[in-house]
Design a protein around this motif. Structure first.
Motif, PDB file in Angstrom:
ATOM      1  N   UNK A   1     -14.928  -0.644  -6.770  1.00  0.00           N
ATOM      2  CA  UNK A   1     -13.468  -0.536  -6.761  1.00  0.00           C
ATOM      3  C   UNK A   1     -13.008   0.475  -5.709  1.00  0.00           C
ATOM      4  N   UNK A   2     -13.791   1.515  -5.548  1.00  0.00           N
ATOM      5  CA  UNK A   2     -13.451   2.481  -4.491  1.00  0.00           C
ATOM      6  C   UNK A   2     -13.481   1.837  -3.116  1.00  0.00           C
ATOM      7  N   UNK A   3     -14.495   1.020  -2.866  1.00  0.00           N
ATOM      8  CA  UNK A   3     -14.550   0.384  -1.544  1.00  0.00           C
ATOM      9  C   UNK A   3     -13.382  -0.585  -1.361  1.00  0.00           C
TER      10      UNK A   3
ATOM     11  N   UNK B   1     -10.354  -0.318  -2.732  1.00  0.00           N
ATOM     12  CA  UNK B   1      -9.168   0.503  -2.453  1.00  0.00           C
ATOM     13  C   UNK B   1      -9.207   1.016  -1.030  1.00  0.00           C
ATOM     14  N   UNK B   2     -10.384   1.451  -0.627  1.00  0.00           N
ATOM     15  CA  UNK B   2     -10.523   1.989   0.718  1.00  0.00           C
ATOM     16  C   UNK B   2     -10.230   0.940   1.768  1.00  0.00           C
ATOM     17  N   UNK B   3     -10.716  -0.254   1.547  1.00  0.00           N
ATOM     18  CA  UNK B   3     -10.477  -1.331   2.503  1.00  0.00           C
ATOM     19  C   UNK B   3      -8.994  -1.656   2.575  1.00  0.00           C
ATOM     20  N   UNK B   4      -8.369  -1.660   1.423  1.00  0.00           N
ATOM     21  CA  UNK B   4      -6.929  -1.909   1.367  1.00  0.00           C
ATOM     22  C   UNK B   4      -6.172  -0.852   2.162  1.00  0.00           C
ATOM     23  N   UNK B   5      -6.578   0.379   1.959  1.00  0.00           N
ATOM     24  CA  UNK B   5      -5.924   1.486   2.663  1.00  0.00           C
ATOM     25  C   UNK B   5      -6.123   1.368   4.169  1.00  0.00           C
ATOM     26  N   UNK B   6      -7.365   1.102   4.562  1.00  0.00           N
ATOM     27  CA  UNK B   6      -7.646   1.060   5.995  1.00  0.00           C
ATOM     28  C   UNK B   6      -6.968  -0.129   6.656  1.00  0.00           C
TER      29      UNK B   6
ATOM     30  N   UNK C   1       0.824  -1.208   0.000  1.00  0.00           N
ATOM     31  CA  UNK C   1       0.000   0.000   0.000  1.00  0.00           C
ATOM     32  C   UNK C   1       0.860   1.260   0.000  1.00  0.00           C
TER      33      UNK C   1
ATOM     34  N   UNK D   1      -4.228  -1.388   5.572  1.00  0.00           N
ATOM     35  CA  UNK D   1      -2.819  -0.984   5.578  1.00  0.00           C
ATOM     36  C   UNK D   1      -2.495  -0.065   6.735  1.00  0.00           C
TER      37      UNK D   1
ATOM     38  N   UNK E   1     -17.311   1.358 -10.471  1.00  0.00           N
ATOM     39  CA  UNK E   1     -16.420   2.341  -9.844  1.00  0.00           C
ATOM     40  C   UNK E   1     -16.557   2.335  -8.330  1.00  0.00           C
ATOM     41  N   UNK E   2     -17.799   2.281  -7.887  1.00  0.00           N
ATOM     42  CA  UNK E   2     -18.035   2.324  -6.445  1.00  0.00           C
ATOM     43  C   UNK E   2     -17.452   1.097  -5.764  1.00  0.00           C
TER      44      UNK E   2
END
Lengths: 209, 209
Positions: free
Chosen positions: B168-170, B172-177, B120, B179, B165-166
DNA sequence: ATCCTGTCTGGACAAGTGTCCAGTTTCGGT
DNA sequence: ACCGAAACTGGACACTTGTCCAGACAGGAT
């Protein structure tokens, strides 16, 4: 043995338990940090250049700032937190209110593009200082969406936690993708607004695009 | 003038335009990188230790790997890409198929927790090598959700791009959180499954919780 | 067998990051 | 006006990161 470098806790709260002199130094550092960030960008910025701009020695700067990342997180948390809460049009649907919240948030972030670019990698660090700020920033996001989700007529009923979680996930995701350069911060707004419409389409029945 | 250190393009494609000898060296580096990552974690890993493990000089390693981040991105892209596409139960609803896709993806990611933690921050870098891989990884995410969204009976109709899109956003967000340590990679699965249910609640009419 | 091309090596290098400490300055209390 | 505690300074330090280059080495073509 005549010194006690660290203010209050060794590597903690920049704004807690500081006397007036320390608070002044901390403020100068934060301001210099933001100026430096605007001037040279987050890649070129170093704690030493910030110290210089603040008129303070590097050693002093390091007693307040654990790292570059800590500075960015601190600046971002302050920036995002220092905003009056939005008021929503009484007739607005849930979708409209939440879309407004998303737009407001992105607008606030875009005000300092360099800060936005700096903070995403910064927040991923393992420093304890950063961890603390992550929570504060996350709480701010949740708080904003939570407020927007509440029916103005019945503000005491809690929003569906699954919806709230999903909204926050899309926000984090958008932040990440913008940080990666997949889309610009300008496009971020549209994406999030569209995402809100999709997410609330199953719940809100009068206002999704 | 007797050397031409860089394989093919100066700082580019690890697996393109390499002759057999170079390919062998690259492979050794990638394997050593994964082993080192498992052994010492992404904080302690350096290009030099990877080089040593691969039985190669640091200088050589640096002709293949632009940086630590480049290595992580390369490893992650390979890991996530090297998986047979899922097959979905014919009777499954859209929600069920997409939830399955989310679970599969997270399961794949969790197989190498250190890699997940490393990638990440790595993907946020500005290196051109990393940028290329970001696109590949993003495309993989989109591809998986896209496939899961399609009706098995009519696979030629494209899914709603806003929904895609939505989703994929979730992700990415889950990956970030994850991380950031806001939740564990184990919890990531539940969160995403719940998010899928919310997102598809307005669209899919037979399978949302 | 020899040459040539391209890969790899070893080690030096510059730049940057965060730490440390001995000494100086500042400021409030007496 | 002085004293002592706390904040700040300057500079050295250890460490890491990525770059560079001259030479050693291998493998295929002649």
């Amino acid at each position: 043995m005549s010194t006690s470098q660290a203010p209050a806790a060794a590597t903690s709260a920049l704004r807690q338990g500081l006397n007036s002199r320390q608070a002044e130094t901390a403020r100068k550092l934060m301001e210099a940090g933001l100026e430096e960030l605007r001037a040279v960008g987050h890649e070129a910025l170093t704690v030493r250049t910030v110290a210089q701009r603040a008129g303070v020695s590097p050693a002093t700067a390091y007693t307040y700032l654990a790292s570059k990342n800590h500075l960015f997180a601190e600046l971002f948390a302050e920036h995002i937190t220092d905003e009056e809460p939005a008021t929503y049009d009484a007739g607005a649907s849930t979708t409209q209110r939440v879309q407004q919240a998303a737009r407001d948030l992105v607008a606030r972030i875009v005000e300092e593009p360099e800060l936005a670019a700096a903070v995403t990698p910064a927040l991923l660090g393992a420093d304890p200082d950063v961890a603390r700020l992550r929570l504060r920033i996350g709480a701010e996001f949740v708080g904003r969406y939570d407020a927007a989700l509440r029916d103005p007529a019945r503000p005491e009923v809690n929003p569906d936690p699954a919806v709230l979680d999903t909204l926050v996930l899309t926000l984090s995701g958008a932040l990440l993708q913008a940080g990666m350069g997949i889309f610009s911060y300008d496009q971020m707004s549209e994406r999030l607004v569209a995402a809100v419409a999709v997410i609330l389409a199953g719940t809100d029945r009068n206002g999704s695009a």
